[in-house]
Design an enzyme around this catalytic site. Structure first.
Site, short mmCIF file in Angstrom:
data_model
loop_
_atom_site.label_atom_id
_atom_site.label_comp_id
_atom_site.label_asym_id
_atom_site.label_seq_id
_atom_site.Cartn_x
_atom_site.Cartn_y
_atom_site.Cartn_z
N GLY A 198 -11.23 8.03 6.66
CA GLY A 198 -12.40 8.85 6.95
C GLY A 198 -13.62 8.12 7.47
CB THR A 258 -8.81 5.89 13.18
OG1 THR A 258 -7.48 6.12 12.71
CG2 THR A 258 -9.04 6.75 14.41
CE LYS A 263 -3.14 2.83 2.61
NZ LYS A 263 -3.66 3.17 3.97
#
Length: 267
Positions: free
Chosen positions: A194, A216, A106
């Site tokens: 997000g 997160t 990534k």
């Protein structure tokens, strides 16, 4: 019913994966919580920040691979913390050595310390180098349809536009740009950054995204293991809804849902 992976395969870099939820490994209180949450998520691909997590480069420190063995999970090394193409390329070459030639990676090249918004010029530069170097590149990018298409044309195996800023939990702020990216793509589109809660993941999948990557939202939840379970279900439900095809939106029902022919008083 959850779509059959044989009929609706999730393929990245020539390999089929059982889960469309990809998860990170940072911000958990310890490795035990990391393992428990990732197991509950059902994720097959687990991304690891090479600059922040020991996967063997520090022999005297706990090794994440002891908790998440490559035999069970596909480890996806990432370049979190890199702010130039050169740093990103160097980091992933190190990861390939540590993971015995592993080529699925990534790429993220950040442009700003505060927002962690991607630097697309450096991202494009790094992507071109890594593809030529034999890597299968999954790439984090802005939600710019032009840049997303350029990354695909360079040979990236998956394009990963942000939904909103990394760690913000704001959800999908610009579904219109995301829809354009999905519609023009011939490689998997995976929302990266997000997502804050399960409904955000479901919306991304309902739009037609092929997968969702998050860290997160799970790791900083009050109950990370329970949130991991919720995210797994949301991704599955969103994909099923996309495949099913939603009803059209309309301000009111123009006709009754049940037939009126044959009712008393009706001709």
């Amino acid at each position: 019913m959850i779509p059959n992976e044989n009929l609706d395969p999730f393929i990245i870099g020539g390999k089929t994966y059982a889960s469309r939820l990809l998860v990170g490994t940072g911000k958990y209180k310890d490795f035990a919580e990391t393992r428990a949450a990732i197991e509950e998520s059902g994720a097959a691909i687990v991304t690891v920040a090479i600059r922040r997590t020991n996967i063997g480069q520090n022999p005297n420190e706990p090794n994440l691979l002891d908790v998440l063995p490559p035999a069970q999970f596909t480890i996806l090394p990432n370049t979190a913390g890199c702010f130039s193409a050169d740093d990103a390329v160097r980091t992933l070459r190190l990861a390939r050595e540590l993971l015995d030639g592993h080529d699925l990676v990534k790429l993220e090249v950040l442009g700003d310390q505060k927002t962690l918004f991607p630097n697309m010029a450096e991202t494009l530069k790094a992507a071109a180098t890594l593809v030529k170097d034999g890597f299968k590149v999954m790439v984090y990018c802005s939600d710019d349809p032009i840049a997303a298409k350029q990354l695909e044309e360079l040979g990236c195996v998956a394009v990963m536009p942000l939904a909103s800023l990394i760690g913000s939990g704001m959800g999908i702020l610009n579904p219109w740009n995301l829809q354009i990216i999905i519609d023009q793509a011939t490689v998997p589109i995976i929302v990266d950054a997000g997502v804050g809660t399960a409904s955000d993941a479901a919306i991304a999948m309902e739009l037609g995204c092929h997968g969702v990557l998050m860290n997160t939202a799970i790791a900083t939840a009050k109950n990370p293991v329970l949130m991991a379970s919720a995210m797994k279900k949301a991704v599955e439900a969103g994909r099923s809804a996309f495949l099913a095809g939603r009803m059209p939106k309309k301000p009111y029902a123009a006709s009754p849902s049940s037939p009126t022919g044959g009712l008393i008083g009706k001709a």
